[in-house]
Scaffold this motif. Structure first.
Motif, mmCIF file in Angstrom:
data_model
loop_
_atom_site.group_PDB
_atom_site.id
_atom_site.type_symbol
_atom_site.label_atom_id
_atom_site.label_comp_id
_atom_site.label_asym_id
_atom_site.label_seq_id
_atom_site.Cartn_x
_atom_site.Cartn_y
_atom_site.Cartn_z
ATOM 1 N N LEU A 298 0.797 -1.226 0.000
ATOM 2 C CA LEU A 298 0.000 0.000 0.000
ATOM 3 C C LEU A 298 0.830 1.277 0.000
ATOM 4 N N VAL B 163 -7.522 2.138 -4.630
ATOM 5 C CA VAL B 163 -7.163 0.770 -4.259
ATOM 6 C C VAL B 163 -8.449 -0.029 -4.057
ATOM 7 N N ALA C 170 -8.679 -3.123 -0.260
ATOM 8 C CA ALA C 170 -7.998 -2.314 0.769
ATOM 9 C C ALA C 170 -8.161 -2.880 2.177
ATOM 10 N N LEU D 150 -5.414 -1.933 5.005
ATOM 11 C CA LEU D 150 -5.213 -0.613 5.590
ATOM 12 C C LEU D 150 -4.998 -0.710 7.100
ATOM 13 N N ILE E 99 -10.874 4.251 -1.940
ATOM 14 C CA ILE E 99 -10.945 2.803 -1.796
ATOM 15 C C ILE E 99 -12.333 2.326 -2.216
#
Length: 367
Positions: free
Chosen positions: A201, A212, A215, A218, A233
């Motif tokens: 990331l 993205v 995701a 995260l 996202i």
């Protein structure tokens, strides 16, 4: 001078028309397939539809023309598109497909598709028959190719299981993604990437990526980076729900990967809620067309609410903000009349999105 719209078949949408999250009109008119805020001077064949109306929903991550084994025939792609349409998803971002679905552009009865070309993956690091499988030295050339073929988007596979490591790892060196994203931007395309895990990331965001997918990786370290850079996202929570089943299937051969997938699944709601609260743009997508059926957009909005997003934010992630993000109009004067009508206010209960009362596409009632 006579009104140019007179004698044109007209649709009147009456009740509560949600032009924006808080902007509600009593009615709009559809003349010549386009939205009008005032009725034509004279009209014939007026048909009235009543209820709570929204711009057509957005599935910002699906795959028309794809199933679990790769590209499908046009007849099957048509069924997929019709399923999305009948569920109220009238604007689709096709986030990677080996199929050529350009023929759908001539069909006014099918949703609008914004294509990202074909997935670009590392050799033997993605689902067979889905992607171009290449090595880093070829990434810029393939990104340029798909940028020219797509509709302003390119799709990378940012991470996948590494069989030697037995877990998810990043697919691309930092320098390769920097050069590839720069080339896409030079050609006027935005770049998104499939990412389940944490490792890829930071490099992708600092390299300038625009979005993205999924995701799930995260963390409290990367969420502020996404927020600061404005990287969106698309969580695809209906797809993330399959992680435990996938983990069970891979347990014997890849126990580290299976445990990792279970952890990502367990904190999926917390991850999405934290991203939203930090100001990361969140949009709806279902990942339909691989292993999931089409027509799940209403369920995905409900999943965002379950994750802790306010209902209006979850709704906007599928409607007004999503359309703005993709550069497509909502219910604006002169815009194409693509809208969905419901029995009750979706702002009060997003679950109504799973049961459209009427679907209007190009000004025609199609479902």
């Amino acid at each position: 001078m006579s009104d140019a719209r007179e004698n044109t078949p007209v649709l009147r949408v009456k009740g509560a028309v949600l032009v924006g999250p808080e902007e509600v009109r009593d009615e709009v008119w559809v003349v010549g397939g386009r939205v009008a805020f005032t009725p034509p001077a004279r009209a014939r064949d007026v048909r009235t539809v009543e209820g709570w109306a929204l711009p057509g929903l957005v599935d910002a991550h699906c795959h028309v023309g794809l199933d679990a084994h790769g590209a499908v025939p046009a007849e099957e792609a048509e069924k997929q598109a019709l399923t999305e349409r009948d569920a109220g998803a009238l604007l689709l971002r096709d986030a990677g497909s080996p199929s050529d679905t350009r023929w759908t552009d001539a069909r006014e009865d099918l949703p609008r598709i914004i294509r990202a070309g074909r997935h670009i993956a590392r050799t033997r690091r993605y689902i067979r028959d889905f992607a171009h499988e290449i090595e880093p030295e070829d990434l810029v050339a393939y990104v340029a190719r798909e940028a020219r073929r797509g509709d302003g988007w390119v799709k990378l596979v940012g991470d996948w299981i590494d069989r030697e490591e037995g877990d998810l790892t990043a697919c691309w060196p930092r320098g390769a993604v920097e050069a590839a994203i720069a080339e896409a931007h030079r050609l006027g395309a935005r770049v998104t990437a499939h990412c389940f895990a944490e490792d890829s990331l930071t490099d992708l965001v600092e390299a300038g990526i625009d979005c993205v997918e999924h995701a799930t990786g995260l963390t409290e370290d990367t969420i502020p980076l996404f927020a600061a850079r404005g990287v969106a996202i698309v969580p695809t929570l209906v797809n993330i729900a399959t992680f435990p089943r996938l983990a069970d299937g891979g347990e014997a051969k890849f126990p580290r990967w299976s445990a990792h997938m279970r952890r990502l699944h367990a904190r999926r709601y917390e991850t999405v809620r934290a991203a939203h609260d930090a100001g990361v743009p969140v949009f709806t997508g279902t990942d339909a067309g691989g292993s999931l059926p089409h027509g799940l957009i209403g369920t995905e909005v409900a999943e965002l609410v379950r994750a802790g997003l306010p209902p209006l934010s979850a709704l906007s992630a599928a409607v007004w903000e999503a359309r703005a993000w993709l550069g497509r109009p909502g219910l604006e004067e002169g815009a194409p009349a693509d809208l969905v009508v419901y029995e009750s206010d979706p702002r009060a209960d997003v679950r109504v999105l799973t049961a459209p009362r009427r679907v209007v596409l190009s000004g025609r009632i199609v479902a």
